[in-house]
Design a protein around this motif. Structure first.
Motif, PDB file in Angstrom:
ATOM      1  N   SER A   1     -48.758 -24.380   0.423  1.00 45.32           N
ATOM      2  CA  SER A   1     -49.081 -25.750   0.001  1.00 45.32           C
ATOM      3  C   SER A   1     -48.134 -26.771   0.617  1.00 45.32           C
ATOM      4  CB  SER A   1     -49.030 -25.850  -1.527  1.00 45.32           C
ATOM      5  OG  SER A   1     -49.962 -24.979  -2.121  1.00 45.32           O
ATOM      6  N   ALA A   2     -46.898 -26.339   0.900  1.00 43.49           N
ATOM      7  CA  ALA A   2     -45.910 -27.269   1.442  1.00 43.49           C
ATOM      8  C   ALA A   2     -46.115 -27.533   2.935  1.00 43.49           C
ATOM      9  CB  ALA A   2     -44.505 -26.726   1.199  1.00 43.49           C
ATOM     10  N   HIS A   3     -46.880 -26.673   3.607  1.00 47.61           N
ATOM     11  CA  HIS A   3     -47.074 -26.855   5.052  1.00 47.61           C
ATOM     12  C   HIS A   3     -48.045 -28.007   5.290  1.00 47.61           C
ATOM     13  CE1 HIS A   3     -47.700 -26.069   9.288  1.00 47.61           C
ATOM     14  NE2 HIS A   3     -46.796 -25.086   9.239  1.00 47.61           N
ATOM     15  N   GLU A   4     -47.644 -28.939   6.118  1.00 46.68           N
ATOM     16  CA  GLU A   4     -48.441 -30.152   6.319  1.00 46.68           C
ATOM     17  C   GLU A   4     -49.768 -29.902   7.040  1.00 46.68           C
ATOM     18  OE1 GLU A   4     -46.017 -31.445  10.404  1.00 46.68           O
ATOM     19  OE2 GLU A   4     -46.040 -32.767   8.658  1.00 46.68           O
ATOM     20  N   LEU A   5     -49.876 -28.787   7.762  1.00 46.12           N
ATOM     21  CA  LEU A   5     -51.105 -28.511   8.509  1.00 46.12           C
ATOM     22  C   LEU A   5     -52.092 -27.644   7.728  1.00 46.12           C
ATOM     23  CD1 LEU A   5     -49.681 -27.840  12.096  1.00 46.12           C
ATOM     24  CD2 LEU A   5     -50.609 -29.961  11.155  1.00 46.12           C
TER      25      LEU A   5
ATOM     26  N   LYS B   1     -55.788 -28.838   2.019  1.00 42.64           N
ATOM     27  CA  LYS B   1     -55.731 -28.767   0.554  1.00 42.64           C
ATOM     28  C   LYS B   1     -57.026 -28.252  -0.048  1.00 42.64           C
ATOM     29  CE  LYS B   1     -51.693 -30.566   1.050  1.00 42.64           C
ATOM     30  NZ  LYS B   1     -50.506 -29.657   1.010  1.00 42.64           N
TER      31      LYS B   1
ATOM     32  N   ASP C   1     -54.983 -25.875  14.933  1.00 44.91           N
ATOM     33  CA  ASP C   1     -53.667 -25.607  14.329  1.00 44.91           C
ATOM     34  C   ASP C   1     -53.497 -24.146  13.922  1.00 44.91           C
ATOM     35  OD1 ASP C   1     -53.067 -28.313  14.530  1.00 44.91           O
ATOM     36  OD2 ASP C   1     -53.907 -28.767  12.562  1.00 44.91           O
TER      37      ASP C   1
ATOM     38  N   ASP D   1     -45.658 -20.345  11.793  1.00 48.42           N
ATOM     39  CA  ASP D   1     -44.791 -21.074  10.863  1.00 48.42           C
ATOM     40  C   ASP D   1     -44.680 -20.343   9.528  1.00 48.42           C
ATOM     41  OD1 ASP D   1     -44.360 -22.991  12.744  1.00 48.42           O
ATOM     42  OD2 ASP D   1     -45.606 -24.536  11.805  1.00 48.42           O
TER      43      ASP D   1
END
Length: 270
Positions: A202-206, A209, A237, A244
């Protein structure tokens, strides 16, 4: 004797005159035919329906249409100058058969190119995998489809081969689901592992949601608990998020004391 020569000269003159008129007519038809073919092909290619097909299909259809029209023009001109149309068609058919037998592979590649351009299983710029090769499509030619692999190699595949293969197109849709597997020790807190992976995704910007990241215990393995993490990302991505999350998971597992076990074998001796 004089009358005989005069009759021959008369017939020659009539033949030359008749042939001259036919030749002149054939030249006029040739010029008008070339102008018409250029105008007609331009008219077809400028149509809205034609513009909807891919560039490769446009080139292929345009060339085939020109070739067909020029064959018709050639038969018409030959008939005008006195060549029997039936004989001419028979000669062209024989030549076509001989060329077809000599170029079976090439013709099958052309047919494959037509199938690809019409059905569009993939397009230029897509990343595809045909089971033997994978890469980005750079060109769909008349005979071959060209790919560029991830390590920048050029792969040329015959259209007959790729048109009959099962194609996986990774670029067909804007989003893809990324599935990652994680193994942890049996004494690990299941809820802690799930919360850790869920927070990490959830914290990964790519990471998208919606749909939300999914984490569950997928298997109780021989020496580890195996968790499945599923996230949705944009197709462009995919690999960035993959690497990541793998790197970040190792770091956060170390911080939270979540052990990644080695394969273990228990041996008992009596």
């Amino acid at each position: 004797m004089k009358e005989f020569l005069n009759s021959i000269l008369t017939k020659i003159g009539e033949f030359v005159t008749d042939f001259g008129f036919r030749l002149l007519g054939a030249i006029i038809v040739l010029l008008l035919g070339i102008i018409f073919i250029r105008w007609f092909t331009k008219f077809i290619t400028k149509g809205k329906g034609f513009q909807k097909v891919s560039k490769n299909a446009q080139i292929l259809i345009s060339n085939l249409l020109k070739g067909l029209l020029y064959v018709v023009l050639f038969i018409t001109i030959a008939s005008m100058v006195g060549v029997p149309a039936a004989s001419l068609i028979a000669i062209l058919s024989s030549c076509g058969l001989a060329i077809g037998l000599a170029l079976q592979g090439g013709l099958s590649n052309i047919a494959g190119g037509i199938i690809i351009c019409c059905t569009k299983p993939f397009e230029v710029g897509d990343f595809i995998d045909d089971g033997s090769h994978s890469g980005t499509v750079k060109d769909i030619g008349l005979f071959y489809t060209t790919l560029t692999t991830g390590d920048n190699k050029k792969v040329v595949i015959p259209n007959a081969t790729i048109s009959n293969a099962s194609i996986v197109d990774a670029s067909a849709y804007e989003t893809r689901r990324l599935d990652l597997d994680f193994s942890v020790a049996y004494d690990s807190d299941i809820e802690l592992v799930k919360e850790t992976l869920s927070s990490l995704a959830s914290a990964h910007e790519l990471v998208l949601k919606d749909p939300a990241p999914f984490v569950r215990l997928a298997e109780q393995g021989d020496s580890a608990l195996k968790f499945k993490l599923r996230v949705w990302v944009k197709s462009s991505d995919y690999w960035t998020v993959n690497f990541d999350l793998l790197e970040a998971s190792k770091k956060v597992f170390d911080k939270r004391g979540i052990e990644i076990p080695f394969p273990q074998i228990e041996v008992r001796q009596k």
